[in-house]
Design an enzyme around this catalytic site. Structure first.
Site: not given
Length: 408
Positions: A97, A99, A134, A264, A283
Site C-alpha cells: 500500500q 498513502h 506516518e 510499503h 492498495r
C-alpha cells in the site's frame, strides 16, 4: 486529563495475543486484534473514562475545541485533532500500500464524492481529505518492506534468483536504473495478466528456494519474505513487487517514517504508530480488500530510497527522546524515567501548549496535570487536553511512555 480507552480494530492480519498481552488482557482473543486507535478519527474514536462514565474523545473535542485542542492548534488545523495514534500488531503481512499527498487526497475525495461512492463503501479509496504521513516505532522486533531500494541492489537480487524468465525485466531495470525504470517494471508486473503471473510467480519462488538451499546469505531475508508472501497470496503480483522494496528489521525503539507515495507493507511485529488523522489507503496487492492499481500508480513515488533515509533521526532532551519527522500534524517522543530520575517529580519537556496522547510501554508512571493525577501502567493511555498541560511525571521503578502531540 483522563484515562483513554482505545478503539480495537479486528482485521485478519492481526494477532490473537500481542495487543491483549501488552495491555494486560486475557489472551488469546476470539478475533485477531490488529490496531488499537488512540485518537478522535470519526471512523473509530477512542473513549475517555470519567466519573460520569465513558465519553467519546471525538464528542469531547467537538463540544470544547478550544480547551481540548488549544487556540494554536485550532488556528493551524481547525477543530479536529490533526493526528491519530495507534498500537499496531501484525501477525501476518499487511497489504502492499501507499498513502496520498494532501493535494491527491483532497482531489480524490472530491472525485469520489462526485461519483457518489459512499464513504463506507469497500470500493472507496479516499475516506477523508487528509494525507497520511506516518511514523512507526517498534515495541518489539518488527519486520517491514518500505520504499523502492536503490536499483543496483534490486538488479543484483533478481539476478541472484537465476530465473530465466526474469531476464527481460532485469535488462529493463539495469538499462534504466532510475525512478522511470522502477515505474516501468512495477507497472508491467502489477498490470500483468493473471495467466502470466501464474507462471512467473512460481518460478520466482522456486528461485528463492534454490537461493536459500545454496547457502547464500546476502538476500536470504528477501528470499524468505517472497516465499512467505507467495504462500499467503499465490499468483499475486505483490510477491514480485516486494522484491523491489527495502527489507527492514527494527529493534525496540527504532523507527521508520513513511511520507506520501511510499510503497510499503508491514510484515510482522508490534509497534506504536502515529500519523496524520486519516484513513486513506491505496492498495496494490497482497490483500483480499479493494485494489485500485491505476489510482495507486497515480500516487506512488518511485524515487529509489536507501533504508537509512526512512529511519528518522532521534535527539535526546533530558528524559525525552524525540523522533524527528517533517510532518506538521504530529510529533512523537519517548519519555523515559530511570536512574537518578526515579522517585522524583520530573517536568516533561514542554514544546508547545497542544493536546497530548500518552501511552505507557514500561513500568508504572504517575502523571500530574493541572486538573488531576493519573497512574499509567504498561499498556494504558491518557488524554491530556491543551488546557491541562504541562505534565510532570513520577516513577519509582524504570518506566517509559510515548507521547504523541501536534508538530511544531
Amino acid at each position: 486529563m483522563d484515562l483513554l480507552r482505545g478503539a480495537l480494530r479486528t482485521y485478519a492480519w492481526g494477532s490473537h495475543t500481542a495487543i491483549a498481552e501488552f495491555t494486560g488482557r486475557h489472551s488469546p482473543t476470539p478475533h485477531p486484534e490488529a490496531e488499537l486507535w488512540l485518537g478522535a478519527h470519526p471512523g473509530d474514536p477512542a473513549w475517555l473514562a470519567g466519573d460520569g462514565g465513558e465519553r467519546s474523545l471525538l464528542d469531547t473535542i467537538t463540544d470544547d475545541p478550544d480547551g481540548q485542542l488549544g487556540a494554536a492548534t485550532r488556528q493551524r488545523f481547525g477543530d479536529a485533532l490533526p493526528f491519530l495514534a495507534k498500537v499496531l500488531a501484525a501477525e501476518e503481512p499487511l497489504s502492499l500500500q501507499a498513502h496520498p499527498s494532501a493535494d491527491q487526497a483532497a482531489e480524490g475525495f472530491s472525485r469520489e464524492d462526485r461519483l457518489r461512492i459512499p464513504v463506507s463503501a469497500p470500493t472507496r479509496n479516499y475516506r477523508d481529505r487528509s494525507h497520511k504521513p506516518e511514523l512507526l516505532v517498534a515495541l518489539g522486533p518488527f519486520e517491514a518492506l518500505a520504499g523502492f531500494r536503490p536499483v543496483a541492489q534490486s538488479v543484483e537480487l533478481l539476478r541472484a534468483l537465476t530465473v530465466a524468465d526474469l531476464d527481460p525485466f532485469v535488462n529493463l531495470l539495469s538499462g534504466q536504473a532510475d525512478a522511470n525504470g522502477l515505474r516501468a517494471l512495477f507497472t508491467t508486473w502489477i498490470t500483468a495478466p493473471q495467466a502470466d503471473l501464474d507462471v512467473l510467480v512460481p518460478q520466482v519462488l522456486d528461485g528463492a528456494v534454490a537461493y536459500l538451499r545454496s547457502g547464500a546469505t546476502q538476500f536470504a531475508r528477501e528470499a524468505k519474505t517472497a516465499l512467505q508472501l507467495g504462500e499467503l497470496y499465490p499468483g499475486d503480483a505483490g510477491v514480485l513487487a516486494a522484491l523491489l522494496l527495502n527489507r527492514i528489521s527494527l529493534e525496540p525503539g527504532e523507527a521508520i517514517f513513511l511520507p506520501a507515495g511510499n510503497l510499503h507493507a508491514y510484515l510482522h511485529g508490534l509497534g506504536f504508530e502515529v500519523m496524520a488523522n486519516s484513513d486513506n489507503v491505496l492498495r496494490g496487492g497482497l490483500t483480499p480488500k479493494h485494489v485500485d492499481v491505476p489510482e495507486l500508480l497515480r500516487v506512488l513515488d518511485f524515487t529509489p530510497t536507501d533504508e537509512s533515509a526512512l529511519r528518522p533521526r532521534s535527539t535526546r532532551d533530558g528524559i525525552e527522546i524525540v523522533y524527528d519527522t517533517p510532518a506538521p500534524e504530529f510529533a512523537v517522543s519517548l519519555l523515559r524515567l530511570d536512574g537518578e530520575d526515579l522517585g522524583h517529580e520530573i517536568d516533561a519537556p514542554s514544546r508547545h501548549d497542544g493536546p497530548q496522547v500518552l501511552f505507557c510501554t514500561e513500568g508504572s508512571v504517575r502523571v500530574h496535570a493541572k486538573s488531576s493525577v493519573l497512574t499509567l501502567e504498561r499498556g494504558s493511555a491518557a488524554w491530556v487536553a491543551a488546557d491541562d498541560g504541562p505534565i510532570r511525571l513520577v516513577a519509582e521503578q524504570p518506566a517509559a511512555l510515548f507521547r504523541a502531540t501536534v508538530g511544531i
